[in-house]
Every structure is written in structure tokens, then in C-alpha cells.
Design an enzyme around this catalytic site. Structure first.
Site, PDB file in Angstrom:
ATOM      1  N   VAL A  35       2.417  -1.707   4.477  1.00  0.00           N
ATOM      2  CA  VAL A  35       2.120  -0.289   4.309  1.00  0.00           C
ATOM      3  C   VAL A  35       3.450   0.456   4.302  1.00  0.00           C
ATOM      4  O   VAL A  35       4.277   0.259   5.197  1.00  0.00           O
ATOM      5  CB  VAL A  35       1.251   0.195   5.497  1.00  0.00           C
ATOM      6  N   CYS A  36       3.664   1.296   3.307  1.00  0.00           N
ATOM      7  CA  CYS A  36       4.931   2.034   3.225  1.00  0.00           C
ATOM      8  C   CYS A  36       5.079   2.992   4.398  1.00  0.00           C
ATOM      9  O   CYS A  36       4.199   3.826   4.641  1.00  0.00           O
ATOM     10  CB  CYS A  36       5.004   2.812   1.915  1.00  0.00           C
ATOM     11  N   ILE A  37       6.203   2.903   5.066  1.00  0.00           N
ATOM     12  CA  ILE A  37       6.404   3.717   6.266  1.00  0.00           C
ATOM     13  C   ILE A  37       6.448   5.222   5.963  1.00  0.00           C
ATOM     14  O   ILE A  37       5.804   6.013   6.656  1.00  0.00           O
ATOM     15  CB  ILE A  37       7.667   3.265   7.059  1.00  0.00           C
TER      16      ILE A  37
ATOM     17  N   PHE B 291       0.846  -1.198   0.000  1.00  0.00           N
ATOM     18  CA  PHE B 291       0.000   0.000   0.000  1.00  0.00           C
ATOM     19  C   PHE B 291       0.879   1.246   0.000  1.00  0.00           C
ATOM     20  O   PHE B 291       1.717   1.431   0.893  1.00  0.00           O
ATOM     21  CB  PHE B 291      -0.920  -0.021   1.225  1.00  0.00           C
TER      22      PHE B 291
ATOM     23  N   ALA C 175       3.022   6.397   5.013  1.00  0.00           N
ATOM     24  CA  ALA C 175       2.100   6.281   6.140  1.00  0.00           C
ATOM     25  C   ALA C 175       2.314   7.399   7.159  1.00  0.00           C
ATOM     26  O   ALA C 175       1.357   8.061   7.580  1.00  0.00           O
ATOM     27  CB  ALA C 175       2.278   4.920   6.816  1.00  0.00           C
TER      28      ALA C 175
END
Lengths: 119, 140, 101
Positions: free
Chosen positions: A77-79, A39, A82
């Protein structure tokens, strides 16, 4: 065949997240594997535990959770994306994990196909 | 961008993965202008990370994506970071395959001289061929 | 190569860009999904463009999106319909795919 999926838009605003879900489900039904869904961009909102859709609407977040749990999908989820958008461990829905962009590249290397869903 | 990149690579446990040693052709397709939306910036972040994986990486610029690499971007007055110099730094990451579709330049009244990096300008047909030869196409 | 388009041709030029690049490419297929299915309807102003590439590349439309938008009785002849399983098959059958976002 192994399909990696990238989801680039958030919940409800765009159909892309629904299309990604239907694609993943169909791939699994056909006997393929979906080892990882990544994501990115506003796609990180798919992992918000604070989402509360109306009762008569589909629940996009829990739908992902169920699919991932049943079929062992690594939902990443991409840090960087995010944190920028206020998604962090404290409001991360169960079943998702926050990690680096390297996980996307790695998914591309390991999967047979990578399909991007966005707007 | 340095610190952010380090953070984003965190958690990669790549050496032990079965895919180690595999070199695939990755193309990042940029079709959106910078600043109006975040796609261009976040695409660049993926490109930089991909350099750490020793893959065969290329970038394609089509449609409004060509505006990402246009000279003379000054973003001070909109208070958004000007990330255009980063495209020039890609060479240092061994990312040297930058392809631009000629038709997209023509439509916008631009030529190769208007771009801030060295690129290979190609026709739509050549671009289609280049795309079809990739293993992974990530588009923004 | 499979090219996936999800934008209405009346909203922006994504379909035009895809047709320009992929419309003549060997082994290419184009799948219209989401709002791009409006391009698959008879009598729309993009019909001739779509028909022009149909001799060279295969054009598909995603049936659930066609039906959702009430376009099921208007589809241009020769455009093949696929469901999500068919979408998966198309991705599997082609060596790679690109989403024209």
C-alpha cells in the site's frame, strides 16, 4: 510469467478492484506468478481492517488476504496515498504492508507485465 | 513536494535487487485534468519517484491530461496546491521525454504555445507507436 | 500492444480516444471490460466505430462482464469473447498493455 498488478480504486465503489482480483486469480490458476500487487490512489482502501461488508456480499479485503497468503503475493500500500486517506499501521489489514512508491516502479522493473486496474 | 517524496522513497532496498541494472522503458500516461480529481497529482508523485531508478521514463499527455501542463494555473482561491511548476522541474530529474497528442490539443483549442513545458507534439498514430514500444505503461 | 477499456461509451470519450490512438496501430488489440462491454452490443450507436477498426485490430470483450450486464445475446459478430483466463493470455501474448482509465 510474472504479472505485477496495480489497483487504483477503493473497495465496492468501482468494479476495478474486483476485476483486479479475478485477473490475479486467473493468472495464478494458469501457472503464472503474481509477485506483487500495488495499491494506489483510493486503492489503499483495499487494505482497511475496518471494512465490514454485509454478510451476503463478497468480502474484498479478506479475499485479497486469502489469495496473498496462499500464493505468496506481496501486497503493498503506498504510504503517501494511505496517510492522506487515513490508512495507517493501526488499521492496516493483515497481509498488507505500507511502503513507498518505489515498490511500484520496482515491481514494473522485475515483472514481465504490469496491469493497471482503475477507473 | 520535497519532504513527501523522501518519505515515499523510504524502504527501497533496490541496490541488492536482482533487477538492479535493468533499464526498462516506462511510460506514464496522463489522461485526466488536474484538481477535479487527484489522479494528476498522484501520477506526478510516481513520476518523480521513478527518476530515482534510472529507467527510461517518458510522460504522455492525452485527452484532458493536456490540461495538467497548461499555462496560467492559479489555485489559491480553491485552496489546493498548484503543482504545475513541478512539470518544469522534471528536466532536473532527467525526465525530458514529454509527449503530447496533437488531436487532444486540437479538440481543446490549444496549441503547444499554451503549454508550460517543452513537449514533443505528435499525431495519434505516432503516439500509438510510442506506446507500443514501451515495456511498462502506467496510466492514470 | 493490448489496450484495455472499461468505460461505457455513453459515459465519456475513453473508447473514442482508444480507437483514435490504437484503432489503426499495428499489432494492437482492444479488450472491452466492465462497462465498456456496452460498446460491443449490436445496434448501439458505437457499432460502426467498432466495426471500422475490426479489420485492423482485434477486438475482444470480457465474457463475465458481458453476461453480468445481460448483453450475451446482443454481441456484435466478430468480437471475440474471453474469460479472465483469456484476459491473462491476452496480456501475456502482447508485449505490453495499457488501461484506458
Amino acid at each position: 510469467m510474472k504479472f505485477a498488478i496495480m489497483v487504483n480504486e477503493g473497495v465496492y465503489q468501482h468494479q476495478s478492484t474486483d476485476s483486479a482480483y479475478q485477473f490475479a486469480k486467473a493468472a495464478i490458476e494458469k501457472g503464472h506468478e503474481v509477485p506483487r500487487i500495488f495499491f494506489y490512489h483510493d486503492g489503499v482502501y483495499n487494505a482497511s481492517s475496518l471494512t465490514e461488508p454485509p454478510q451476503d456480499d463478497r468480502n474484498i479485503v479478506s479475499r485479497w488476504q486469502k489469495l496473498a497468503k496462499e500464493h505468496n503475493i506481496d501486497m503493498v500500500v503506498c504510504i503517501a496515498a494511505a496517510l492522506r486517506r487515513g490508512i495507517k499501521e493501526s488499521n492496516l489489514a493483515e497481509g498488507f504492508r505500507i511502503s513507498g512508491l518505489g515498490q511500484l516502479v520496482e515491481a514494473g522493473i522485475q515483472a514481465d507485465r504490469l496491469v493497471v486496474f482503475g477507473d | 513536494m520535497g519532504a513527501e517524496m523522501t518519505e515515499a522513497t523510504g524502504g527501497i532496498d533496490f541496490e541488492d535487487e536482482e533487477a538492479s541494472g535493468v533499464v526498462k522503458k516506462f511510460m506514464f500516461v496522463n489522461r485526466k485534468a488536474p484538481y477535479g480529481t487527484i489522479y494528476a497529482l498522484e501520477a506526478l508523485e510516481v513520476v518523480l519517484i521513478s527518476a530515482a531508478f534510472d529507467q527510461d521514463v517518458s510522460l504522455a499527455f492525452l485527452d484532458d491530461g493536456v490540461y495538467q501542463i497548461i499555462k496560467g494555473q492559479h489555485t489559491k482561491a480553491i485552496d489546493v496546491k498548484n503543482f504545475s511548476p513541478t512539470y518544469r522541474a522534471l528536466e532536473g530529474y532527467d525526465i525530458e521525454k514529454l509527449y503530447v497528442e496533437k488531436e487532444s490539443l486540437d479538440q481543446r483549442g490549444l496549441t503547444e504555445d499554451d503549454l508550460l513545458v517543452d513537449v514533443q507534439v505528435m499525431s495519434s498514430a505516432e503516439m500509438a507507436k510510442m506506446m507500443s514500444e514501451q515495456d511498462i505503461v502506467i496510466s492514470f | 500492444m493490448l489496450h484495455i477499456v472499461n468505460k461505457s461509451p455513453f459515459e465519456n470519450q475513453t473508447l473514442d480516444s482508444c480507437l483514435r490512438v490504437a484503432g489503426n496501430a499495428e499489432g494492437a488489440a482492444i479488450l472491452l471490460t466492465e462497462d465498456a462491454v456496452f460498446a460491443a452490443s449490436k445496434g448501439n450507436s458505437n457499432e460502426s466505430k467498432i466495426k471500422a477498426v475490426m479489420g485492423k485490430v482485434k477486438v475482444y470483450a470480457l465474457w463475465p462482464d458481458v453476461e453480468a450486464r445481460g448483453m450475451q445475446d446482443r454481441v456484435i459478430e466478430g468480437i471475440k469473447m474471453v474469460d479472465y483466463g483469456g484476459f491473462v493470455d491476452l496480456v501475456a501474448e502482447h508485449s505490453n498493455c495499457q488501461s484506458w482509465l
